[in-house]
Design a protein around this motif. Structure first.
Motif, PDB file in Angstrom:
ATOM      1  N   LEU A 150     -14.955   8.097   1.232  1.00 21.02           N
ATOM      2  CA  LEU A 150     -14.057   7.073   0.709  1.00 21.02           C
ATOM      3  C   LEU A 150     -13.719   7.340  -0.759  1.00 21.02           C
ATOM      4  O   LEU A 150     -12.568   7.192  -1.179  1.00 21.02           O
ATOM      5  CB  LEU A 150     -14.700   5.699   0.850  1.00 21.02           C
ATOM      6  CG  LEU A 150     -14.868   5.168   2.279  1.00 21.02           C
ATOM      7  CD1 LEU A 150     -15.759   3.930   2.290  1.00 21.02           C
ATOM      8  CD2 LEU A 150     -13.529   4.846   2.919  1.00 21.02           C
TER       9      LEU A 150
ATOM     10  N   VAL B  67      -6.012   5.325   6.302  1.00 20.94           N
ATOM     11  CA  VAL B  67      -5.056   5.095   5.216  1.00 20.94           C
ATOM     12  C   VAL B  67      -3.627   5.286   5.711  1.00 20.94           C
ATOM     13  O   VAL B  67      -2.732   4.484   5.408  1.00 20.94           O
ATOM     14  CB  VAL B  67      -5.351   6.032   4.028  1.00 20.94           C
ATOM     15  CG1 VAL B  67      -4.254   5.935   2.968  1.00 20.94           C
ATOM     16  CG2 VAL B  67      -6.714   5.703   3.406  1.00 20.94           C
TER      17      VAL B  67
ATOM     18  N   LEU C  37      -6.928   6.365  -1.454  1.00 20.07           N
ATOM     19  CA  LEU C  37      -7.801   5.186  -1.410  1.00 20.07           C
ATOM     20  C   LEU C  37      -8.600   5.088  -2.705  1.00 20.07           C
ATOM     21  O   LEU C  37      -9.037   6.093  -3.260  1.00 20.07           O
ATOM     22  CB  LEU C  37      -8.721   5.283  -0.199  1.00 20.07           C
ATOM     23  CG  LEU C  37      -9.685   4.154   0.104  1.00 20.07           C
ATOM     24  CD1 LEU C  37      -9.855   3.993   1.616  1.00 20.07           C
ATOM     25  CD2 LEU C  37     -11.055   4.423  -0.540  1.00 20.07           C
ATOM     26  N   GLU C  38      -8.802   3.884  -3.165  1.00 16.69           N
ATOM     27  CA  GLU C  38      -9.654   3.619  -4.328  1.00 16.69           C
ATOM     28  C   GLU C  38     -10.877   2.840  -3.875  1.00 16.69           C
ATOM     29  O   GLU C  38     -10.754   1.702  -3.399  1.00 16.69           O
ATOM     30  CB  GLU C  38      -8.885   2.814  -5.377  1.00 16.69           C
ATOM     31  CG  GLU C  38      -9.717   2.444  -6.592  1.00 16.69           C
ATOM     32  CD  GLU C  38      -9.000   1.494  -7.530  1.00 16.69           C
ATOM     33  OE1 GLU C  38      -9.671   0.944  -8.431  1.00 16.69           O
ATOM     34  OE2 GLU C  38      -7.781   1.286  -7.349  1.00 16.69           O
TER      35      GLU C  38
ATOM     36  N   GLU D 183     -11.115  10.310  -1.055  1.00 15.61           N
ATOM     37  CA  GLU D 183      -9.794  10.211  -0.430  1.00 15.61           C
ATOM     38  C   GLU D 183      -8.744   9.850  -1.488  1.00 15.61           C
ATOM     39  O   GLU D 183      -8.813   8.784  -2.114  1.00 15.61           O
ATOM     40  CB  GLU D 183      -9.817   9.165   0.684  1.00 15.61           C
ATOM     41  CG  GLU D 183      -8.464   8.742   1.215  1.00 15.61           C
ATOM     42  CD  GLU D 183      -7.624   9.902   1.718  1.00 15.61           C
ATOM     43  OE1 GLU D 183      -6.411   9.883   1.452  1.00 15.61           O
ATOM     44  OE2 GLU D 183      -8.182  10.805   2.374  1.00 15.61           O
TER      45      GLU D 183
ATOM     46  N   ALA E 157       0.811  -1.218   0.000  1.00 11.80           N
ATOM     47  CA  ALA E 157       0.000   0.000   0.000  1.00 11.80           C
ATOM     48  C   ALA E 157       0.842   1.264   0.000  1.00 11.80           C
ATOM     49  O   ALA E 157       0.323   2.358  -0.209  1.00 11.80           O
ATOM     50  CB  ALA E 157      -0.939   0.005   1.219  1.00 11.80           C
TER      51      ALA E 157
ATOM     52  N   SER F 133      -2.659   2.991  -4.334  1.00 14.78           N
ATOM     53  CA  SER F 133      -3.832   3.369  -3.552  1.00 14.78           C
ATOM     54  C   SER F 133      -4.370   2.153  -2.814  1.00 14.78           C
ATOM     55  O   SER F 133      -4.299   1.022  -3.305  1.00 14.78           O
ATOM     56  CB  SER F 133      -4.918   3.933  -4.477  1.00 14.78           C
ATOM     57  OG  SER F 133      -4.508   5.153  -5.040  1.00 14.78           O
ATOM     58  N   LEU F 134      -4.896   2.392  -1.645  1.00 16.77           N
ATOM     59  CA  LEU F 134      -5.505   1.325  -0.861  1.00 16.77           C
ATOM     60  C   LEU F 134      -6.847   0.976  -1.500  1.00 16.77           C
ATOM     61  O   LEU F 134      -7.750   1.811  -1.573  1.00 16.77           O
ATOM     62  CB  LEU F 134      -5.698   1.797   0.576  1.00 16.77           C
ATOM     63  CG  LEU F 134      -6.229   0.783   1.582  1.00 16.77           C
ATOM     64  CD1 LEU F 134      -5.198  -0.314   1.821  1.00 16.77           C
ATOM     65  CD2 LEU F 134      -6.588   1.477   2.894  1.00 16.77           C
ATOM     66  N   ARG F 135      -6.989  -0.250  -1.986  1.00 18.55           N
ATOM     67  CA  ARG F 135      -8.213  -0.671  -2.662  1.00 18.55           C
ATOM     68  C   ARG F 135      -9.225  -1.134  -1.618  1.00 18.55           C
ATOM     69  O   ARG F 135      -8.997  -2.113  -0.916  1.00 18.55           O
ATOM     70  CB  ARG F 135      -7.893  -1.793  -3.649  1.00 18.55           C
ATOM     71  CG  ARG F 135      -6.914  -1.374  -4.746  1.00 18.55           C
ATOM     72  CD  ARG F 135      -6.403  -2.564  -5.519  1.00 18.55           C
ATOM     73  NE  ARG F 135      -5.678  -3.504  -4.663  1.00 18.55           N
ATOM     74  CZ  ARG F 135      -5.130  -4.640  -5.095  1.00 18.55           C
ATOM     75  NH1 ARG F 135      -5.232  -4.982  -6.370  1.00 18.55           N
ATOM     76  NH2 ARG F 135      -4.495  -5.431  -4.251  1.00 18.55           N
ATOM     77  N   CYS F 136     -10.338  -0.412  -1.545  1.00 16.21           N
ATOM     78  CA  CYS F 136     -11.286  -0.615  -0.444  1.00 16.21           C
ATOM     79  C   CYS F 136     -12.642  -1.071  -0.959  1.00 16.21           C
ATOM     80  O   CYS F 136     -13.185  -0.503  -1.910  1.00 16.21           O
ATOM     81  CB  CYS F 136     -11.445   0.683   0.343  1.00 16.21           C
ATOM     82  SG  CYS F 136     -12.496   0.539   1.815  1.00 16.21           S
TER      83      CYS F 136
END
Length: 337
Positions: free
Chosen positions: A34, A301, A40-41, A37, A10, A14-17
């Motif tokens: 979300l 994140v 974050l994706e 951000e 990460a 991007s943090l895949r959420c």
């Protein structure tokens, strides 16, 4: 790749959420945050209702997934946001952690302090971040209140009171289903309880409580808690869903009083007002607007990027909150109405 190594991955992506559930809080507040951000994706939203998942996906520009298990089984998801009803948190947070996902879960983390401790321990052992979305401490107004108290603006603190009440909800609302929604203590009472712990520290002790139960469902619909903190500071907390709307914190000191309205749910454009009252002086300080939910997501994140150890302070706060809720339930006098 080991589960804990997801943090390293990460750092450069991007943090895949994904989102487990299509709750009202997700629609009104959190999915907007979300999606906005930059670190974050927002990748997918899952529901047991395909049409509901599709509606959320269209609105927020992500994929729709049928079923929570399908989302947790995806290799394209690094983290999940869990806005499910309170009594389902333990089950699905545990499943998410076991699937190797970082977790941001709506408050409360768990209905039982033993479950909360176990889930936090599981996250640490897996090198994952588990964060409870108790948003209000992340708002700038509370940092300002802390500075005012520390500066002696009202003298030595003697009493603290806090309230979170809302009007009655439709009968079919999930909060009236104690086996699912948990009732007013878990949905609303956690706010003033967390505020007491946040401002007064780890030594808050529940002395007595009254819980009002709805006769038809046996759901807690309101309550009041008397507690004390270090130095004999008295604590009075009220909550419920059979009142007018009210959210506030009040600090009474040896030299004055500080009152904060809209303490827990200020809109992003709202400029909070700190009201000071002393014997011969009244003053209002208007503070800056802030987005507490955006702050929570950014902090989540950052914790993932920095490693699970970055969440230790949040872990302690969540555990103290869970233990205080359990104490309220243990000592409370229950009145059916």
């Amino acid at each position: 790749m080991a589960r804990g190594d997801r943090t390293v991955e990460a750092l450069t992506t991007s943090l895949r959420c994904g989102v487990l559930g299509c709750a009202d809080i997700a629609w009104r507040r959190m999915l907007r945050v979300l999606a906005a951000e930059p670190g974050l994706e927002l990748t997918a939203v899952a529901s047991r209702d395909e049409a509901r998942a599709a509606r959320f996906a269209r609105e927020f520009g992500c994929a729709a997934v049928h079923g929570y298990e399908a989302l947790l089984g995806s290799a394209d998801i690094d983290a999940v946001y869990v806005p499910l009803p309170a009594m389902l948190h333990t089950e699905w947070v545990e499943k998410a952690l076991c699937a190797g996902k970082h977790v941001l879960v709506e408050k409360p983390l768990a209905a039982d302090p033993g479950d909360a401790e176990r889930l936090l321990r599981l996250a640490r052992s897996a090198g994952l971040v588990l964060r409870e979305n108790m948003a209000f401490p992340q708002h700038a107004q509370h940092a300002r209140v802390r500075r005012e108290l520390d500066s002696g603006a009202i003298g030595e603190l003697r009493d603290f009171s806090s309230v979170f009440t809302i009007p009655p909800l439709p009968e079919e609302n999930i909060r009236y289903q104690p086996e699912v929604g948990g009732g007013a203590l878990l949905d609303l009472g956690v706010y003033p309880i967390r505020a007491a712990s946040h401002f007064l520290g780890p030594d808050v002790e529940v002395v007595h409580a009254v819980l009002r139960l709805q006769a038809r469902t046996r759901t807690v619909i309101s309550g009041r808690v008397l507690a004390c903190a270090a130095g004999g500071v008295t604590v009075d907390l009220a909550f419920g869903m059979e009142h007018s709307y009210r959210t506030s914190c009040e600090f009474a000191g040896s030299g004055g009083r500080l009152v904060l309205e809209r303490a827990f749910t200020p809109p992003t454009t709202y400029q909070p007002v700190l009201r000071f009252e002393r014997q011969d002086h009244r003053e209002q300080i208007v503070t800056r607007a802030d987005d507490q939910f955006a702050n929570v997501v950014r902090s989540f994140v950052d914790a993932v990027r920095g490693g699970a150890g970055a969440a230790v302070d949040h872990d302690d706060a969540s555990l103290r909150q869970a233990r205080l809720v359990s104490e309220v339930e243990r000592v409370a006098r229950r009145v059916t109405v």
